[in-house]
Design a protein around this motif. Structure first.
Motif, PDB file in Angstrom:
ATOM      1  N   GLU A 290       0.797  -1.100  -0.107  1.00 32.36           N
ATOM      2  CA  GLU A 290      -0.006   0.004   0.015  1.00 32.36           C
ATOM      3  C   GLU A 290       0.816   1.186   0.055  1.00 32.36           C
ATOM      4  OE1 GLU A 290      -3.382   0.179   0.032  1.00 32.36           O
ATOM      5  OE2 GLU A 290      -3.386  -2.122  -0.273  1.00 32.36           O
ATOM      6  N   PRO A 291       0.274   2.350  -0.476  1.00 32.14           N
ATOM      7  CA  PRO A 291       1.191   3.821  -0.317  1.00 32.14           C
ATOM      8  C   PRO A 291       1.479   3.978   1.078  1.00 32.14           C
ATOM      9  CG  PRO A 291      -0.781   3.957  -1.912  1.00 32.14           C
ATOM     10  CD  PRO A 291      -0.879   2.605  -1.026  1.00 32.14           C
ATOM     11  N   PRO A 292       2.888   4.364   1.313  1.00 28.69           N
ATOM     12  CA  PRO A 292       3.175   4.865   2.399  1.00 28.69           C
ATOM     13  C   PRO A 292       2.342   6.083   3.040  1.00 28.69           C
ATOM     14  CG  PRO A 292       5.024   4.849   1.018  1.00 28.69           C
ATOM     15  CD  PRO A 292       3.662   4.619  -0.013  1.00 28.69           C
ATOM     16  N   LYS A 293       2.327   6.434   4.259  1.00 31.33           N
ATOM     17  CA  LYS A 293       1.618   7.581   5.022  1.00 31.33           C
ATOM     18  C   LYS A 293       2.360   8.600   4.160  1.00 31.33           C
ATOM     19  CE  LYS A 293       0.240   4.865   9.278  1.00 31.33           C
ATOM     20  NZ  LYS A 293       0.245   4.998  10.829  1.00 31.33           N
ATOM     21  N   GLY A 294       1.242   9.765   3.900  1.00 35.42           N
ATOM     22  CA  GLY A 294       1.614  10.660   3.371  1.00 35.42           C
ATOM     23  C   GLY A 294       1.916  10.931   1.964  1.00 35.42           C
ATOM     24  N   LYS A 295       1.676   9.764   1.067  1.00 36.06           N
ATOM     25  CA  LYS A 295       1.785   9.548  -0.117  1.00 36.06           C
ATOM     26  C   LYS A 295       0.384   9.222  -0.678  1.00 36.06           C
ATOM     27  CE  LYS A 295       6.606   9.017  -0.876  1.00 36.06           C
ATOM     28  NZ  LYS A 295       7.140   9.988  -1.911  1.00 36.06           N
ATOM     29  N   THR A 296       0.241  10.328  -1.895  1.00 37.14           N
ATOM     30  CA  THR A 296      -1.087  10.343  -2.699  1.00 37.14           C
ATOM     31  C   THR A 296      -0.911   9.282  -3.611  1.00 37.14           C
ATOM     32  OG1 THR A 296      -0.522  12.095  -4.042  1.00 37.14           O
ATOM     33  CG2 THR A 296      -1.559  12.758  -1.766  1.00 37.14           C
ATOM     34  N   PRO A 297      -1.933   8.832  -4.213  1.00 39.51           N
ATOM     35  CA  PRO A 297      -2.139   7.734  -5.350  1.00 39.51           C
ATOM     36  C   PRO A 297      -1.417   8.368  -6.554  1.00 39.51           C
ATOM     37  CG  PRO A 297      -4.333   7.877  -4.178  1.00 39.51           C
ATOM     38  CD  PRO A 297      -3.460   8.906  -3.560  1.00 39.51           C
ATOM     39  N   GLU A 298      -1.257   9.682  -6.585  1.00 39.75           N
ATOM     40  CA  GLU A 298      -0.600  10.479  -7.723  1.00 39.75           C
ATOM     41  C   GLU A 298       0.820  10.275  -7.826  1.00 39.75           C
ATOM     42  OE1 GLU A 298      -3.014  12.059  -6.037  1.00 39.75           O
ATOM     43  OE2 GLU A 298      -4.667  11.565  -7.318  1.00 39.75           O
ATOM     44  N   ASP A 299       1.486  10.399  -6.513  1.00 41.30           N
ATOM     45  CA  ASP A 299       3.005  10.339  -6.643  1.00 41.30           C
ATOM     46  C   ASP A 299       3.311   8.920  -5.982  1.00 41.30           C
ATOM     47  OD1 ASP A 299       2.264  10.485  -3.968  1.00 41.30           O
ATOM     48  OD2 ASP A 299       3.039  12.404  -3.443  1.00 41.30           O
ATOM     49  N   TRP A 300       2.431   7.999  -6.142  1.00 44.09           N
ATOM     50  CA  TRP A 300       2.892   6.603  -5.584  1.00 44.09           C
ATOM     51  C   TRP A 300       2.691   5.755  -6.993  1.00 44.09           C
ATOM     52  CZ3 TRP A 300       5.241   3.329  -2.679  1.00 44.09           C
ATOM     53  CH2 TRP A 300       4.811   2.082  -2.667  1.00 44.09           C
ATOM     54  N   GLU A 301       3.957   4.892  -7.182  1.00 43.97           N
ATOM     55  CA  GLU A 301       3.620   4.143  -8.451  1.00 43.97           C
ATOM     56  C   GLU A 301       3.920   2.642  -7.604  1.00 43.97           C
ATOM     57  OE1 GLU A 301       6.513   2.413 -11.958  1.00 43.97           O
ATOM     58  OE2 GLU A 301       6.950   4.548 -11.070  1.00 43.97           O
ATOM     59  N   THR A 311       4.169  -8.501   9.048  1.00 46.95           N
ATOM     60  CA  THR A 311       3.103  -8.338   9.807  1.00 46.95           C
ATOM     61  C   THR A 311       2.518  -9.529  10.461  1.00 46.95           C
ATOM     62  OG1 THR A 311       1.842  -8.655   7.681  1.00 46.95           O
ATOM     63  CG2 THR A 311       2.231  -6.602   8.283  1.00 46.95           C
ATOM     64  N   ALA A 312       3.180 -10.800  10.090  1.00 50.85           N
ATOM     65  CA  ALA A 312       2.786 -11.916  10.836  1.00 50.85           C
ATOM     66  C   ALA A 312       3.551 -12.180  12.016  1.00 50.85           C
ATOM     67  CB  ALA A 312       3.162 -13.311   9.762  1.00 50.85           C
ATOM     68  N   HIS A 313       4.397 -11.104  12.147  1.00 54.25           N
ATOM     69  CA  HIS A 313       5.161 -11.286  13.545  1.00 54.25           C
ATOM     70  C   HIS A 313       5.201  -9.888  14.211  1.00 54.25           C
ATOM     71  CE1 HIS A 313       6.929 -15.508  13.452  1.00 54.25           C
ATOM     72  NE2 HIS A 313       6.747 -15.156  12.213  1.00 54.25           N
ATOM     73  N   GLY A 314       3.991  -9.305  14.002  1.00 47.89           N
ATOM     74  CA  GLY A 314       3.816  -7.772  14.880  1.00 47.89           C
ATOM     75  C   GLY A 314       4.235  -6.641  14.158  1.00 47.89           C
ATOM     76  N   ASP A 315       4.711  -6.505  12.996  1.00 47.41           N
ATOM     77  CA  ASP A 315       4.972  -5.239  12.142  1.00 47.41           C
ATOM     78  C   ASP A 315       3.780  -4.587  11.701  1.00 47.41           C
ATOM     79  OD1 ASP A 315       6.653  -3.278  11.125  1.00 47.41           O
ATOM     80  OD2 ASP A 315       7.796  -4.441   9.777  1.00 47.41           O
ATOM     81  N   ASP A 316       4.027  -3.441  11.317  1.00 46.47           N
ATOM     82  CA  ASP A 316       2.684  -2.753  10.621  1.00 46.47           C
ATOM     83  C   ASP A 316       2.385  -3.078   9.256  1.00 46.47           C
ATOM     84  OD1 ASP A 316       2.312  -1.315  13.207  1.00 46.47           O
ATOM     85  OD2 ASP A 316       3.872   0.132  12.624  1.00 46.47           O
ATOM     86  N   VAL A 317       3.615  -3.105   8.525  1.00 46.54           N
ATOM     87  CA  VAL A 317       3.463  -3.199   7.005  1.00 46.54           C
ATOM     88  C   VAL A 317       4.382  -4.478   6.788  1.00 46.54           C
ATOM     89  CG1 VAL A 317       2.551  -1.163   6.610  1.00 46.54           C
ATOM     90  CG2 VAL A 317       5.111  -1.555   6.560  1.00 46.54           C
ATOM     91  N   ASP A 318       4.364  -5.341   5.586  1.00 43.56           N
ATOM     92  CA  ASP A 318       5.265  -6.023   5.238  1.00 43.56           C
ATOM     93  C   ASP A 318       6.561  -5.445   4.643  1.00 43.56           C
ATOM     94  OD1 ASP A 318       3.906  -8.181   5.856  1.00 43.56           O
ATOM     95  OD2 ASP A 318       2.914  -8.483   4.026  1.00 43.56           O
ATOM     96  N   ARG A 319       7.742  -5.861   4.489  1.00 45.87           N
ATOM     97  CA  ARG A 319       9.166  -5.172   4.181  1.00 45.87           C
ATOM     98  C   ARG A 319       9.620  -5.758   2.809  1.00 45.87           C
ATOM     99  NH1 ARG A 319       8.505  -0.510   7.183  1.00 45.87           N
ATOM    100  NH2 ARG A 319       7.456  -1.244   9.162  1.00 45.87           N
ATOM    101  N   PRO A 320      10.061  -4.906   1.792  1.00 47.73           N
ATOM    102  CA  PRO A 320      10.687  -5.301   0.848  1.00 47.73           C
ATOM    103  C   PRO A 320      12.251  -5.831   1.122  1.00 47.73           C
ATOM    104  CG  PRO A 320       9.907  -3.111   0.635  1.00 47.73           C
ATOM    105  CD  PRO A 320       9.735  -3.476   1.921  1.00 47.73           C
ATOM    106  N   ILE A 321      12.612  -6.933   0.463  1.00 54.61           N
ATOM    107  CA  ILE A 321      13.962  -7.592   0.653  1.00 54.61           C
ATOM    108  C   ILE A 321      14.818  -7.328  -0.506  1.00 54.61           C
ATOM    109  CG2 ILE A 321      13.151  -9.062   2.878  1.00 54.61           C
ATOM    110  CD1 ILE A 321      13.236 -11.262   0.999  1.00 54.61           C
TER     111      ILE A 321
END
Length: 581
Positions: A290-301, A311-321
């Protein structure tokens, strides 16, 4: 010896007796029953919440439980009185002989008084400092270094098996910038004019590195493209910076057990192994965030990425590796590094980070939880900023570093002992003001001086007593008739000494070494108060002319204070003062 644990055991035994007598129902859990110092010292020496926590499950009024428990406790010879307060709190006063006995215990055990087996040999890895190897340590690193080192000592003192570790961030682009900066100093050493641009490091600390490189290579790299010298210069510059960092740490009294190189994770299969471990657990997938907080759909690709299901272990969002070019994100080697820690068999991990790593806490905890199957806890401690002042003004410049105040700037001005103690006079997650003038003041407002002065005063008493012909070794003092310590000011000091073992365990459980500094300040205050009373009341002076037995008891109390102060300062990495100048 933990007097609070001893009295809690007495409370539990009394509750067991009440169950046997049917005054309490069977099957109650006493796990939440505590014995602690009361909030107001006027209420007694210790307080227990037993009646309050047992009333609901026992279906009894807390005051009824407290009154019955008070009768049981009062029968013990250590308890002078047990009084019910409010709805059911129980305040205890102990007999003077208990406090007098604490003094004897301190002298009998020496530096081991307060040392605990609470940790039960649990293997703990404490990673701290871990600064990028691009220059000398700055004042922010100093706070992290002091906090991490004191925490490691505290855990060791409380029975843990501790490893101190430094993670060398030598795998990123910042090391390329370092190499280019050293190359400029190399050219400069050979007489060329250079300009520091494109974010290169201008600090004077690289001048000797460039000179050393010039002596080794001569003009062989002059005019050569980066492809010729960059890789080799990365290693040369990193080694030089780590030598500098080790010297900085040594100046602060910090020694690491392990230096772990991030670079060693690349090309060795270690990152791939850690990621495959997560993949096998169904935690690696291709997806769109999902877009990060503060980013609008127009400036989010939105784009598909390889993600860790944190998130399966308590994080707010999943993370790119993994990046779009197939390279690893910065998070991947950090996962692999912590996987290596888990694989080395540590039972618990502690990371000490700067305040700017706050957003990193949940994802790293999630990774360790996933990699260890939830068996290895990770505690991340953030150290807040240090604000420097001198002559009433903010202190910011450091020519040697170019842009910041270095660890050496601080240590050279006030010394390692003052630096270390002051860095622990606030909790790690609170900002700290470091005033170069105030930390050298000889006043009660300066906690470093106040604690050191208490220790120095004891040493002065013992020296004068020895000069007067008194035996002052611990064996003789420990055999003194301690019943002669009967003044409330003397007993107040003994009470404070009794809190030391409990304080060690409490601070170790919370991973909060600043509690040691706070306690030492309070102990010093009680000792100074006793000393000052002696100015007006000759009977409270530590050496009583013509009364060796009383003098010996009073010197035993003073010596016990110095033993505990010395042990506490040892945890903080501070050398006790033998005299004040």
């Amino acid at each position: 010896m933990n007097l609070f644990s001893d009295i809690r055991s007495l409370v539990i035994q009394s509750l067991d007796a009440m169950v046997a007598e049917s005054a309490l129902p069977e099957g109650l859990s006493f796990d939440n029953v505590a014995v602690e110092p009361p909030r107001d010292a006027a209420h007694g020496d210790m307080a227990t919440n037993a009646a309050m926590v047992l009333a609901k499950p026992a279906r009894l009024k807390p005051r009824d439980i407290a009154e019955a428990l008070a009768v049981k406790l009062a029968a013990d010879p250590r308890i002078d009185s047990a009084e019910v307060a409010g709805p059911g709190f129980l305040n205890l006063r102990l007999t003077p002989s208990v406090w007098q006995g604490v003094v004897g215990q301190v002298l009998q055990l020496g530096p081991d008084f307060g040392r605990s087996e609470m940790g039960q040999g649990v293997r703990v890895n404490v990673e701290y400092v871990s600064a990028n190897p691009t220059g000398p340590l700055h004042v922010g690193h100093t706070r992290g270094a002091v906090f991490g080192d004191a925490l490691a000592s505290l855990l060791d003192y409380s029975g843990h098996d501790v490893t101190r570790e430094y993670y060398i961030n030598d795998g990123g682009a910042q090391v390329d910038v370092l190499a280019r900066s050293v190359y400029l100093r190399y050219l400069e050493a050979l007489g060329q004019d250079v300009a520091f641009e494109d974010g290169t490091y201008p600090g004077d600390y690289l001048i000797p590195v460039g000179q050393a490189l010039a002596e080794q290579k001569g003009d062989a790299w002059v005019g050569q493209p980066e492809s010729v010298w960059l890789e080799e210069l990365r290693d040369f510059a990193t080694d030089a910076m780590m030598d500098l960092i080790r010297a900085d740490l040594a100046a602060l009294g910090v020694e690491m057990d392990v230096f772990f190189s991030e670079k060693s994770l690349y090309g060795t299969g270690l990152i791939e192994k850690a990621i495959e471990e997560l993949r096998a657990k169904g935690l690696i997938y291709r997806g769109v965030l999902e877009p990060p907080k503060g980013k609008t759909p127009e400036d989010w690709e939105p784009r598909e990425q390889t993600l860790f299901r944190s998130t399966a272990h308590g994080d707010d969002v999943d993370r790119p590796i993994m990046k779009s070019d197939g390279g690893w994100t910065y998070f991947a080697p950090d996962i692999a590094y912590h996987y290596d820690k888990v694989s080395r068999g540590f039972d618990a991990l502690i990371d000490v980070f700067g305040a700017d790593h706050g957003g990193y806490v949940k994802r790293m905890k999630a990774a360790v939880s996933a990699l260890s199957g939830g068996k290895v806890p990770l505690d991340i401690k953030l150290t807040q900023l240090v604000r420097l002042f001198k002559n009433g003004e903010p202190f910011k410049m450091s020519k040697r570093a170019g842009t910041f105040v270095t660890l050496r700037d601080v240590v050279d001005q006030v010394g390692p002992d003052v630096t270390r103690f002051v860095m622990l006079t606030r909790k790690n997650d609170a900002p700290l003001d470091f005033d170069f003038d105030k930390v050298l003041e000889q006043s009660r407002e300066n906690p470093v001086f106040y604690v050191q002065y208490a220790h120095a005063r004891v040493m002065s008493v013992l020296r004068r007593a020895a000069e007067a012909g008194f035996a002052t070794d611990d064996a003789v003092l420990g055999a003194a008739d301690l019943s002669k310590l009967d003044h409330r000011a003397e007993l107040a000091v003994a009470r404070k000494l009794s809190e030391w073992p409990r304080l060690v365990e409490t601070a170790a459980r919370a991973n909060e070494p600043h509690r040691v500094a706070f306690y030492l300040y309070e102990l010093a205050g009680d000792f100074h108060a006793l000393w000052n009373r002696g100015n007006d009341t000759p009977g409270l002076r530590f050496v009583q002319d013509g009364d060796e037995a009383t003098s010996r008891a009073k010197m035993a109390l003073a010596r016990a204070v110095s033993v505990v102060i010395s042990a506490g300062l040892g945890i903080l990495g501070v050398t006790p003062a033998q005299e004040m100048r």
